[in-house]
Design an enzyme around this catalytic site. Sequence first.
Site, short mmCIF file in Angstrom:
data_model
loop_
_atom_site.label_atom_id
_atom_site.label_comp_id
_atom_site.label_asym_id
_atom_site.label_seq_id
_atom_site.Cartn_x
_atom_site.Cartn_y
_atom_site.Cartn_z
CG MET A 48 1.17 1.71 -2.33
SD MET A 48 -0.16 3.11 -2.62
CE MET A 48 -0.09 4.06 -1.46
CG ASN B 270 9.68 6.35 -0.13
OD1 ASN B 270 10.82 6.18 -0.23
ND2 ASN B 270 9.07 7.30 0.62
N GLY C 269 10.67 -0.86 7.56
CA GLY C 269 9.53 -1.82 7.97
C GLY C 269 9.07 -2.72 6.68
CG HIS C 270 8.27 -1.46 3.06
ND1 HIS C 270 8.28 -0.31 2.76
CD2 HIS C 270 6.93 -1.73 2.38
CE1 HIS C 270 7.12 0.40 2.53
NE2 HIS C 270 6.41 -0.78 2.43
CG ASP D 240 -0.56 1.07 7.01
OD1 ASP D 240 -1.01 2.34 7.42
OD2 ASP D 240 0.36 0.52 6.42
CD GLN E 131 -3.56 -1.21 4.14
OE1 GLN E 131 -3.51 -0.26 3.25
NE2 GLN E 131 -2.32 -1.62 4.13
CG PHE F 192 10.60 2.46 10.01
CD1 PHE F 192 11.63 3.33 9.40
CD2 PHE F 192 10.97 1.41 10.79
CE1 PHE F 192 13.10 3.23 9.92
CE2 PHE F 192 12.18 1.36 11.23
CZ PHE F 192 13.26 2.10 10.92
CB SER G 34 6.12 5.27 2.12
OG SER G 34 6.30 4.11 2.06
O1 PAF Z 1 -0.25 -0.64 2.53
C1 PAF Z 1 0.10 -0.33 1.45
O2 PAF Z 1 0.98 -0.12 0.98
C2 PAF Z 1 -1.02 -0.24 0.54
O3 PAF Z 1 -2.19 0.31 0.90
C3 PAF Z 1 -1.27 -1.36 -0.26
C4 PAF Z 1 -1.72 -2.75 0.84
C5 PAF Z 1 -0.07 -1.86 -0.93
C6 PAF Z 1 -2.31 -1.53 -1.32
O4 PAF Z 1 -1.99 -0.44 -2.40
#
Ligand code: PAF
Length: 507
Positions: A29, A31, A35-36, A151, A154, A185, A187
């Site tokens: 999403m 920002n 970590g990304h 997460d 998730q 980390f 966002s």
């Molecule tokens: O973890 C996230 O950044 C969001 O929940 C994702 C998996 C991109 C879905 O919008």
Amino acid sequence: MTKIILKTIKELNEWRLSNQKDISFVPTMGNLHLGHRELIRESKKLKENLVLLSIFINPLQFNDKEDLIKYPRTINKDIDLACAAGADAIFLPYVDEIFPKNKIKYLKASDDLSKNLCGNYRKGHFDGVCTVVYRLINIVKPKVIFLGDKDWQQLLIIKEMVAKYNIKVAIKSIDTQRDSDGIPFSSRNNLLLKNDREKVRLFSEELFHAKKIFNKTKTIRLNNIRKRLKNKDIKVEYLEHVNAFNLQRSTSEMNITMLAGAIICGSTRLIDHIFLMKRDPIIAIDGPAGSGKSTVTKLIAKKLNFIFLDTGAMYRALSWYLTKEKINYENGKDLNSFLSNISIKFKSVAGSKQNVIINNHNVTDKIRSQEISSIVSSIASIKEVREFLVKEQRKIGEAGGIVAEGRDIGSKVFPNAELKIFLTATINERAKRRKNELEAMGLGTIDFEKLKNEIEQRDFEDSNRKISPLIKAEDAVEIISDGYTINQVVEKIVGIYFETIPKELHL
Ligand code: PAF
């Protein structure tokens, strides 16, 4: 560095068609943070694939409108970070592109997995996540999707959704990435004031402190931790100790658990967790005769540096000894007195081999004879024999760090094994393999049809016996090994293992 920015599904399709390569997909999403960057680097390891990163602030997963409005938007910086980390293209769609009006297929997240922790406080959030991830997967058609253990709830929910809809995509994750002060980390970290950041740091520090105590005492005292956080003026939304895989409240017999919480700092909500493990993991591999279990299990043990618990060999060794000593095993008394003097040991020898010793007799090769194969199943169905060997097997498994193979490992011997595999193959394939194996041992030419009948008979006996029949445990992953090499099966199981156990526990 050319920056490929794709704004529409059409552009994305053209890009994919012009490249003709599989896609490693990193949904975000925006920002972006370090970590990304790590996620992109991990996805780059699959060299044959192209890495596509999406930036899409999904309105459906914000239960709070304010949160959506203030969610940080840093597109130019994000594009730079993603490209520098190696993303081959960025997918930057508008909301209408992902969710055309009146055409949204809304999904519901698993009730079991979303009813507690964050799900309890963010109504509809995980439904929104499932809806967008399902849609993105349909658009991007990735081979692999990369997500963060940060997460974790998730991640479990997305894995469940992918399995439920039978979506052909692999999911890989990386462990929680932390800043130098220990904060994960996120966002949302940008939204923190200095004083708030200190609170998050103290929260993470408390979790790590709890882990240290857990490693000594094997217990978590939630109320003590809550009190300590309160004394530090940290506003806790929730703090729970749960099973790491089904997120149910932790009980004493669970091995891998998670201490997870969310805190509120100013107007920002942040989550963190740590994983806890009492003993090393256990992998249970069950399946019918000739499915390749022994070879596969041996190689997995070697790869993971685990103990190889060859339960089949234990039954075979016992069968050999009963025959040699001419014990009337139908007589319970004779059998019990025989069992009380039995000791079965495994001794590692050079390579991945391991010797099977029963009361000082090295029976490693002898127990593979056709004579033993033809009697082992009926001996293994004797209640006293099973009880004795199951007890021995559990003793070996107490400390974990084992990979065990047999017919009732996941269902009976280690019902709490972290990973259960049901390895099978068609009857023809199994008979072919056994024939090659026996001939390679110098046992002359083996009659294929006779062998096939024997295996069929053994399957029938194993599956129909009263005590511990061969059954696939409900939570086992079934692998049909026809057409795969041994190494491919090993790689597959090791891959599933690494994606099942939280990364933090491998470090
Ligand atoms: O973890 C996230 O950044 C969001 O929940 C994702 C998996 C991109 C879905 O919008």
